[in-house]
Design an enzyme around this catalytic site. Sequence first.
Site, PDB file in Angstrom:
ATOM      1  N   GLY A   1       0.800  -1.220   0.000  1.00  0.00           N
ATOM      2  CA  GLY A   1       0.000   0.000   0.000  1.00  0.00           C
ATOM      3  C   GLY A   1       0.829   1.264   0.000  1.00  0.00           C
TER       4      GLY A   1
ATOM      5  N   HIS B   1      -0.028   4.744   8.620  1.00  0.00           N
ATOM      6  CA  HIS B   1      -0.798   4.068   7.564  1.00  0.00           C
ATOM      7  C   HIS B   1      -1.716   2.986   8.099  1.00  0.00           C
ATOM      8  CE1 HIS B   1       1.103   5.912   3.988  1.00  0.00           C
ATOM      9  NE2 HIS B   1       2.033   6.202   4.888  1.00  0.00           N
TER      10      HIS B   1
ATOM     11  N   ARG C   1      -2.484  -8.435   0.136  1.00  0.00           N
ATOM     12  CA  ARG C   1      -1.294  -9.121   0.618  1.00  0.00           C
ATOM     13  C   ARG C   1      -1.794 -10.256   1.485  1.00  0.00           C
ATOM     14  NH1 ARG C   1       1.313  -7.246   4.314  1.00  0.00           N
ATOM     15  NH2 ARG C   1       0.018  -5.456   4.830  1.00  0.00           N
TER      16      ARG C   1
ATOM     17  N   ASP D   1      -8.163  -2.706   8.666  1.00  0.00           N
ATOM     18  CA  ASP D   1      -7.299  -2.158   7.628  1.00  0.00           C
ATOM     19  C   ASP D   1      -7.253  -0.648   7.789  1.00  0.00           C
ATOM     20  OD1 ASP D   1      -5.688  -2.199   5.389  1.00  0.00           O
ATOM     21  OD2 ASP D   1      -7.062  -3.429   4.216  1.00  0.00           O
TER      22      ASP D   1
ATOM     23  N   LYS E   1     -10.418   1.353  -3.631  1.00  0.00           N
ATOM     24  CA  LYS E   1     -10.423   2.576  -4.435  1.00  0.00           C
ATOM     25  C   LYS E   1      -9.949   2.286  -5.862  1.00  0.00           C
ATOM     26  CE  LYS E   1      -9.963   5.777  -0.601  1.00  0.00           C
ATOM     27  NZ  LYS E   1      -9.330   6.955  -0.042  1.00  0.00           N
TER      28      LYS E   1
ATOM     29  N   ASP F   1       1.935  27.636  40.518  1.00  0.00           N
ATOM     30  CA  ASP F   1       1.617  26.366  39.838  1.00  0.00           C
ATOM     31  C   ASP F   1       1.331  26.599  38.357  1.00  0.00           C
ATOM     32  OD1 ASP F   1       1.260  24.208  42.045  1.00  0.00           O
ATOM     33  OD2 ASP F   1       0.297  26.020  42.823  1.00  0.00           O
TER      34      ASP F   1
HETATM   35  C1  GDG Z   1      -0.982  -0.304   4.208  1.00  0.00           C
HETATM   36  C2  GDG Z   1      -2.195  -0.348   5.148  1.00  0.00           C
HETATM   37  C3  GDG Z   1      -3.302   1.393   3.749  1.00  0.00           C
HETATM   38  C4  GDG Z   1      -1.582  -5.720  -4.425  1.00  0.00           C
HETATM   39  N1  GDG Z   1      -1.343  -6.780  -5.197  1.00  0.00           N
HETATM   40  C5  GDG Z   1      -0.590  -6.353  -6.202  1.00  0.00           C
HETATM   41  C6  GDG Z   1      -0.373  -5.009  -6.047  1.00  0.00           C
HETATM   42  N2  GDG Z   1      -0.991  -4.636  -4.940  1.00  0.00           N
HETATM   43  C7  GDG Z   1      -1.070  -3.274  -4.449  1.00  0.00           C
HETATM   44  C8  GDG Z   1      -2.478  -2.756  -4.587  1.00  0.00           C
HETATM   45  C9  GDG Z   1      -2.538  -1.706  -3.510  1.00  0.00           C
HETATM   46  C10 GDG Z   1      -1.544  -2.217  -2.488  1.00  0.00           C
HETATM   47  O1  GDG Z   1      -0.772  -3.238  -3.087  1.00  0.00           O
HETATM   48  C11 GDG Z   1      -2.219  -2.780  -1.275  1.00  0.00           C
HETATM   49  O2  GDG Z   1      -2.635  -1.684  -0.498  1.00  0.00           O
HETATM   50  P1  GDG Z   1      -3.660  -1.788   0.700  1.00  0.00           P
HETATM   51  O3  GDG Z   1      -4.038  -0.415   1.059  1.00  0.00           O
HETATM   52  O4  GDG Z   1      -4.811  -2.592   0.233  1.00  0.00           O
HETATM   53  O5  GDG Z   1      -2.943  -2.562   1.886  1.00  0.00           O
HETATM   54  P2  GDG Z   1      -1.473  -2.632   2.649  1.00  0.00           P
HETATM   55  O6  GDG Z   1      -0.400  -3.154   1.778  1.00  0.00           O
HETATM   56  O7  GDG Z   1      -1.734  -3.426   3.864  1.00  0.00           O
HETATM   57  O8  GDG Z   1      -1.112  -1.099   3.029  1.00  0.00           O
HETATM   58  C12 GDG Z   1      -3.450   0.003   4.367  1.00  0.00           C
HETATM   59  C13 GDG Z   1      -2.020   1.487   2.972  1.00  0.00           C
HETATM   60  O9  GDG Z   1      -0.895   1.076   3.743  1.00  0.00           O
HETATM   61  C14 GDG Z   1      -1.774   2.916   2.505  1.00  0.00           C
HETATM   62  O10 GDG Z   1      -1.800   3.801   3.562  1.00  0.00           O
HETATM   63  O11 GDG Z   1      -4.390   1.595   2.884  1.00  0.00           O
HETATM   64  O12 GDG Z   1      -4.571  -0.021   5.227  1.00  0.00           O
HETATM   65  O13 GDG Z   1      -2.322  -1.647   5.743  1.00  0.00           O
HETATM   66  O14 GDG Z   1      -2.121  -0.469  -4.009  1.00  0.00           O
HETATM   67  O15 GDG Z   1      -2.667  -2.263  -5.869  1.00  0.00           O
HETATM   68  N3  GDG Z   1       0.343  -4.277  -6.901  1.00  0.00           N
HETATM   69  C15 GDG Z   1       0.854  -4.900  -7.965  1.00  0.00           C
HETATM   70  N4  GDG Z   1       0.678  -6.228  -8.159  1.00  0.00           N
HETATM   71  C16 GDG Z   1      -0.019  -6.979  -7.329  1.00  0.00           C
HETATM   72  O16 GDG Z   1      -0.181  -8.179  -7.527  1.00  0.00           O
HETATM   73  N5  GDG Z   1       1.558  -4.196  -8.850  1.00  0.00           N
END
Ligand code: GDG
Length: 725
Positions: free
Chosen positions: A22, A156, A264, A363, A370, A494
């Site tokens: 993320g 995050h 993930r 999360d 989005k 104080d």
């Molecule tokens: C942390 C917080 C917060 C996933 N699979 C692939 C891929 N991804 C990219 C997605 C997305 C990102 O990874 C995952 O982002 P998330 O926000 O869903 O979750 P976390 O990694 O846990 O991120 C989270 C974030 O930070 C930002 O502040 O939203 O809550 O836990 O962008 O697209 N990207 C590619 N291939 C994949 O197979 N290229």
Amino acid sequence: MVSNRLPVKIDSDGSATRTAGGLASALEGAKIDKEQIWVGWPGGAEGDFDDTSKVKKSMQEAGMFPVFLTQDDLDGFYEGYSNSTLWPLLHYMVERAKFSQDWWDNYKLVNQKFADAIMEVAEPGDQVWIHDYHLFLVPSMLRGMEKGLRVGFFLHTPFCSSEIFRVLPNRSEILKGVLGADVIGFHTYSYMRHFRSALLRVLGWETEMEGLWHDGREVHMGVFPIGHNHIGFEREMAADDFMDRVQKHREALAGKRMILNVERLDYTKGIPQKLGAMRRFLENNPDKRDNVLFVLIAVPSRQGVKEYDELTEDVQREVGAINGEFGKVGHSPVQFLHRGFPMADLAAFYATAEVCLVSPVRDGMNLVAKEFLDCQRPELIDRPGVLILSEFAGAANELAQALHVNPYDVDEVANSLNRALEMPDDERLTRIDAMQSRLRKQDSGTWAKLFLKHLDKVPHRDERVVVMQMKPLAKKIAKQINAGKKLSLFLDYDGTLRDFVDVPDDAIPDEHLPPLLRDLAKHPLISLAIVSGRPPEFLETHLGRLGATLVGEHGYRWLEGGEGEWKLFNPYVSTEWKANILEHLEQASLLTPGTHVEEKQSALVWHYRKADPEFGHWRARALLEELTSMAANLPVTVHHGQKIVEVSSLQVSKGQAVDHLIDLWKPDMALVAGDDQTDETMMALTPENTEFFTVKVGKGSTRAKHRTDITGLRVFLEELRQALK
Ligand code: GDG
């Protein structure tokens, strides 16, 4: 930019590959129109690199500054404290959190490595933006180093409820660490609320909605919901071969309806619960079994860590079981893709999915939700898609038109899957439109700009600025004294000369204060008075015989020169009102544990410093209202001070006492300093023929012309002493 990981992983030979996740993905879209250096861990252990200085040099050319970590750091700081203590705890999973002193020691050490790296690359006045829970201590570590940096911190992950957070053995250090920042950002209001309540419950520090006054600085807090990398997805979808990818997906689907899951492989993402809901859906809807395909993209994460490996095995086993039970020749309802995909492929998945099921059990935000909505384009697909979203993802706050579910409620999720598949197209479109317009505007670039704009607004100052403002004032006053002018100093005790503590009797002067006051008071052109709400005994014991005049009980009694007989400023003060009010306050005290009533000659004080902070505050406000109406016809005034509610005689005030002393001493200059509402009666004076200086200590509204904190006032007094001939 400072984050645990750099957006690329550097191999031992120096070659770089992009990292997923993320933070990396959002920040890739957050291009900032400023010169930028990114400080972070390049991946791998320090020992793996043949020549770290070579790597450092080539990375610096690419705008990155590597912080190399040893294998011990990776075990203690990264796998240990960051991922096995903080990560589960911040996601409400107390039972998964493990604690170890060695990990904590290493966490501190590595945070210091990051702070040192920042100091190496940062120029005075730079903005430093620190990301995430790995680096909670860095903001305060930067405070010790004078470069006038403006420091932002963004979390995050969620910030858990203070009831969970207080489980952490190092909870105070973590909170104080992050308070070194000038701006602290969260994804949602509830995370900020939990953080504020942790400050209150763990440290006993009260905050305003927008921040707090800490260590002589204002620390701002704010809600900055992160957006996804809109430009990045736009770029992928505009590429010439994008339609080919979409076409390939459609052919592979062969008319089946795709329910997409992307995450993930992490226990916070709720994959076992999701599989339970899929199973329930297939049980309940035999007619849909053969034409629905669950695509489960789970990017490997933290491989080699026991819990993650176990989770992978559990998921594989359950996917196998579901397919065994509900599949048929040529069709398995769940496809488990345990690997990462290029961004273009991901966009094609998002564009062709009919339903996206985002169901984490916790999360911070969740960007997948989005990204899916953004990639839905009417020109590419036959039917618009539907987003099913966990109410425990930060994104649920913003994406109101998604179908919200409780991921633990397997039946609700299964029913929502069915509802999504049955939803008419016009309803799908209305929902998507409403969400798309907002999230395209609020992408990761906008998010970064808004955060940095806020950081820009923070006054550009280094740590000692509060003190610096007071020094010129001290010099100016000393110069006049040295030229023969007389000064009177009226200082509250104080919160002005001494910090508050739980037990008021423990707030005795530190060793430096009495000699300082004595030196000032003995100067022939200075008259000094300590003007306090305290009773005579306390003042005389701790501040008597220093040559300073003592004024006690908010101006009721005084002891000239700090010894001899206490006198009354006004011997005709009426106290008949006390009995009735005393009874009322005592009742309140019985009903509020941790509070007590103090009876003074001309005042009654209800103290709630040791009560539950929220309960005490609520009771104080109620009491204030009751007392104000009770006191309407009495010669008293009611006021809400620092953890006290006080009813005092109108015929007595610090202002009246100071007025009296100014008449007596006839100084050319007078300075009053105080922190409290009762001190405002001194600030409101307008003495004739006397140059009048007013200093407010701490935050809050005031009539005073100058503001400082306890340390600042102390430096002022020291400076004055030094500058006197
Ligand atoms: C942390 C917080 C917060 C996933 N699979 C692939 C891929 N991804 C990219 C997605 C997305 C990102 O990874 C995952 O982002 P998330 O926000 O869903 O979750 P976390 O990694 O846990 O991120 C989270 C974030 O930070 C930002 O502040 O939203 O809550 O836990 O962008 O697209 N990207 C590619 N291939 C994949 O197979 N290229």
